[in-house]
Design a protein around this motif. Structure first.
Motif, PDB file in Angstrom:
ATOM      1  N   ASP A  64       0.852  -1.192   0.000  1.00  0.00           N
ATOM      2  CA  ASP A  64       0.000   0.000   0.000  1.00  0.00           C
ATOM      3  C   ASP A  64       0.889   1.243   0.000  1.00  0.00           C
ATOM      4  O   ASP A  64       1.577   1.521   0.985  1.00  0.00           O
ATOM      5  N   ARG A  66      -0.192   4.342  -0.302  1.00  0.00           N
ATOM      6  CA  ARG A  66      -0.886   5.517   0.239  1.00  0.00           C
ATOM      7  C   ARG A  66      -0.239   6.109   1.490  1.00  0.00           C
ATOM      8  O   ARG A  66      -0.102   7.334   1.568  1.00  0.00           O
ATOM      9  N   PRO A  67       0.206   5.308   2.448  1.00  0.00           N
ATOM     10  CA  PRO A  67       0.863   5.914   3.618  1.00  0.00           C
ATOM     11  C   PRO A  67       2.156   6.675   3.257  1.00  0.00           C
ATOM     12  O   PRO A  67       2.468   7.685   3.881  1.00  0.00           O
ATOM     13  N   VAL A  68       2.870   6.195   2.251  1.00  0.00           N
ATOM     14  CA  VAL A  68       4.088   6.883   1.803  1.00  0.00           C
ATOM     15  C   VAL A  68       3.724   8.242   1.214  1.00  0.00           C
ATOM     16  O   VAL A  68       4.365   9.252   1.501  1.00  0.00           O
ATOM     17  N   LYS A  69       2.672   8.273   0.402  1.00  0.00           N
ATOM     18  CA  LYS A  69       2.219   9.528  -0.213  1.00  0.00           C
ATOM     19  C   LYS A  69       1.805  10.535   0.862  1.00  0.00           C
ATOM     20  O   LYS A  69       2.190  11.703   0.823  1.00  0.00           O
ATOM     21  N   ALA A  70       1.014  10.055   1.815  1.00  0.00           N
ATOM     22  CA  ALA A  70       0.532  10.929   2.889  1.00  0.00           C
ATOM     23  C   ALA A  70       1.705  11.458   3.722  1.00  0.00           C
ATOM     24  O   ALA A  70       1.779  12.650   4.018  1.00  0.00           O
ATOM     25  N   ALA A  71       2.633  10.576   4.093  1.00  0.00           N
ATOM     26  CA  ALA A  71       3.782  10.985   4.900  1.00  0.00           C
ATOM     27  C   ALA A  71       4.699  11.938   4.132  1.00  0.00           C
ATOM     28  O   ALA A  71       5.371  12.774   4.727  1.00  0.00           O
ATOM     29  N   GLU A  76      -3.789  14.572  -2.011  1.00  0.00           N
ATOM     30  CA  GLU A  76      -4.506  13.444  -2.605  1.00  0.00           C
ATOM     31  C   GLU A  76      -4.916  13.705  -4.055  1.00  0.00           C
ATOM     32  O   GLU A  76      -4.896  12.794  -4.882  1.00  0.00           O
ATOM     33  N   TRP A  79      -2.162  12.498  -6.442  1.00  0.00           N
ATOM     34  CA  TRP A  79      -1.639  11.135  -6.336  1.00  0.00           C
ATOM     35  C   TRP A  79      -1.568  10.452  -7.687  1.00  0.00           C
ATOM     36  O   TRP A  79      -2.361  10.713  -8.596  1.00  0.00           O
TER      37      TRP A  79
END
Length: 149
Positions: A64, A66-71, A76, A79
């Motif tokens: 996943d 997504r956590p890398v993108k958020a951090a 969003e 993305w």
């Protein structure tokens, strides 16, 4: 004597040129760290594109992203399928190597670049004919269009 001096100058110039060429070749490649899904083929295409452009790419496969993108602070709305870090900048998605080189040369006050979504004409997707934009994001002022392709 003039002939000898000319020959000496030519030899010296050749040695200097050869030394500069060796120094240029020995310069280390810029490191790129990419987080991607293990099954994503288009991400592998982008990794090849970056390697072909001379970047030293390390791939981190994660289930996943997504956590890398958020951090990493990628909004969003910007993305894409993979996230990379290059010399302190975030590169989201299929951003062309030339845009990354320009980013590193100009060093704008931004968090990074994004090719939002999965533009068909972008490196790694390679389906010509669809224009797309690369966005600089995370600047104190506002996001802006970095490049149009």
């Amino acid at each position: 004597m003039v002939g000898r001096r000319s020959a000496l100058r030519l030899a010296l110039a050749a040695m200097v040129t050869l030394g500069l060429a060796r120094t240029a070749r020995a310069a280390p490649a810029v490191k790129v760290e990419v987080w991607k899904d293990p099954s994503c083929g288009c991400c592998e295409g982008w990794v090849r594109h970056m390697r072909d452009a001379g970047f030293n790419v390390t791939v981190r496969e994660v289930a996943d992203v997504r956590p890398v993108k958020a951090a990493s602070g990628v909004p969003e709305a910007l993305w894409s399928c993979h996230t990379a870090v290059v010399d302190g900048y975030v590169v989201e998605g299929h951003v062309p190597a030339a845009d990354v080189r320009r980013l590193l040369a100009e060093r704008p006050r931004a968090k990074g670049l994004s090719a939002p979504g999965m533009p068909p004409s972008s490196p790694g997707m390679d389906i010509q004919g669809t224009p797309y934009e690369v966005v600089a994001f995370g600047a104190p002022e506002a996001d802006w269009v970095w490049a149009r392709h």
